[in-house]
Design a protein around this motif. Structure first.
Motif, short mmCIF file in Angstrom:
data_model
loop_
_atom_site.label_atom_id
_atom_site.label_comp_id
_atom_site.label_asym_id
_atom_site.label_seq_id
_atom_site.Cartn_x
_atom_site.Cartn_y
_atom_site.Cartn_z
N MET A 98 1.00 -0.99 0.05
CA MET A 98 0.11 0.16 0.02
C MET A 98 0.92 1.29 -0.14
O MET A 98 2.07 1.30 0.59
N ARG A 99 0.52 2.49 -0.68
CA ARG A 99 1.18 3.56 -0.50
C ARG A 99 0.14 4.58 -0.21
O ARG A 99 -1.24 4.48 -0.65
N LEU A 100 0.46 5.51 0.77
CA LEU A 100 -0.60 6.48 1.17
C LEU A 100 -0.01 8.01 0.93
O LEU A 100 1.35 8.26 1.19
N SER A 101 -0.52 8.73 0.38
CA SER A 101 -0.06 10.00 0.03
C SER A 101 -1.05 11.28 0.30
O SER A 101 -2.40 10.91 0.53
N TRP A 102 -0.55 12.38 0.08
CA TRP A 102 -1.48 13.72 0.18
C TRP A 102 -1.55 14.64 -1.18
O TRP A 102 -0.18 14.82 -1.61
N VAL A 109 -6.76 12.73 0.53
CA VAL A 109 -5.95 11.74 0.89
C VAL A 109 -5.96 10.65 -0.14
O VAL A 109 -7.10 10.30 -0.37
N VAL A 110 -4.84 10.13 -0.56
CA VAL A 110 -4.76 9.16 -1.56
C VAL A 110 -4.26 7.69 -1.04
O VAL A 110 -3.01 7.81 -0.48
N VAL A 111 -5.01 6.74 -1.31
CA VAL A 111 -4.55 5.59 -0.79
C VAL A 111 -4.44 4.51 -2.08
O VAL A 111 -5.42 4.69 -2.89
N GLU A 112 -3.27 4.13 -2.11
CA GLU A 112 -3.21 3.02 -3.33
C GLU A 112 -2.81 1.63 -2.93
O GLU A 112 -1.84 1.51 -1.94
N ALA A 113 -3.53 0.71 -3.28
CA ALA A 113 -3.51 -0.65 -2.85
C ALA A 113 -3.02 -1.66 -4.06
O ALA A 113 -3.71 -1.34 -5.10
N MET A 137 -5.76 -0.32 -6.77
CA MET A 137 -7.18 0.36 -6.30
C MET A 137 -6.31 1.70 -5.98
O MET A 137 -5.59 1.89 -5.13
N ILE A 138 -6.90 2.53 -6.44
CA ILE A 138 -6.56 4.11 -5.98
C ILE A 138 -7.78 4.71 -5.59
O ILE A 138 -8.95 4.81 -6.08
N LEU A 139 -7.74 5.04 -4.38
CA LEU A 139 -8.83 5.64 -3.35
C LEU A 139 -8.39 6.91 -3.18
O LEU A 139 -7.50 7.19 -2.36
N ARG A 140 -9.39 7.96 -3.58
CA ARG A 140 -8.94 9.25 -3.30
C ARG A 140 -9.99 10.10 -2.25
O ARG A 140 -11.42 10.12 -2.84
N MET A 141 -9.86 10.48 -0.98
CA MET A 141 -10.60 10.86 -0.34
C MET A 141 -10.46 12.45 0.13
O MET A 141 -9.29 12.62 0.60
N PRO A 142 -11.57 13.38 0.36
CA PRO A 142 -11.36 14.57 0.87
C PRO A 142 -11.03 14.21 2.45
O PRO A 142 -11.26 13.42 3.01
#
Length: 183
Positions: A98-102, A109-113, A137-142
């Motif tokens: 997993m990778r987590l970024s801003w 907030v971006v979560v890459e799985a 999977m790329i998840l982008r959340m405010p």
């Protein structure tokens, strides 16, 4: 072959949830955008770490000079999703990294799985670092949704079997025998 990307940009729903009873639960990172749902199986520990890291990013943003985003210190109760994962759960892949970024440009907030890949040697593992994954999977959340996502993930992790006060190991519904070396 190009990577199959399950992109959820401003999703309708993003949660950590489980299927099964405590002690036998399977954890999922699940996102839904419109009628498209992605479910990534993961270990309980990944869920706990993801929640902590999201909160860390958001806490750092709160203290950053010139931050233009209104980052909530706590999850807004109406944003915390209490519903079970969407059924039926169709696992797209099992989480391997997993990778987590801003993303400052969008305030997300971006979560890459990425999927788990089984290897038999260190040479194979080294070679994998240079190969594009088959799926992601790329998840982008405010920020508000990300804070609520982290709060729910912590609740789901804590909702497992109670811990034995003597040895600290999980207690099954039908009982528990402490290992004398643990007490």
């Amino acid at each position: 072959m190009p990577t199959l990307v399950h992109l959820h940009d401003w999703p309708d729903r993003a949660v950590i949830g489980t299927v099964g009873r405590p002690g036998q639960r399977t954890f999922y990172l699940q996102a839904r955008t419109g009628r498209r749902t992605t479910s990534v199986a993961m270990e309980k520990e990944w869920a706990a770490v993801l929640a902590d890291k999201i909160d860390l990013i958001l806490d750092e943003l709160m203290t950053e000079d010139g931050n233009r985003y209104s980052v909530p210190a706590e999850a807004t109760p109406e944003l915390v999703d209490e519903d079970p994962v969407d059924q039926p759960v169709e696992e797209d892949f099992r989480l391997g990294s997993m990778r987590l970024s801003w993303d400052a440009a969008t305030g997300q907030v971006v979560v890459e799985a990425f999927p788990l890949v089984e290897v038999e040697s260190e040479d194979e593992a080294a070679a994998l670092e240079e190969i594009e994954p088959e799926e992601a999977m790329i998840l982008r959340m405010p920020v508000g949704s990300a804070r609520a996502f982290a709060e729910r993930a912590r609740r789901v992790v804590r909702a497992g079997r109670p811990l034995c006060p003597r040895c600290g190991e999980p207690v099954d519904p039908d009982g528990h025998v402490c290992d004398p070396g643990d007490a």
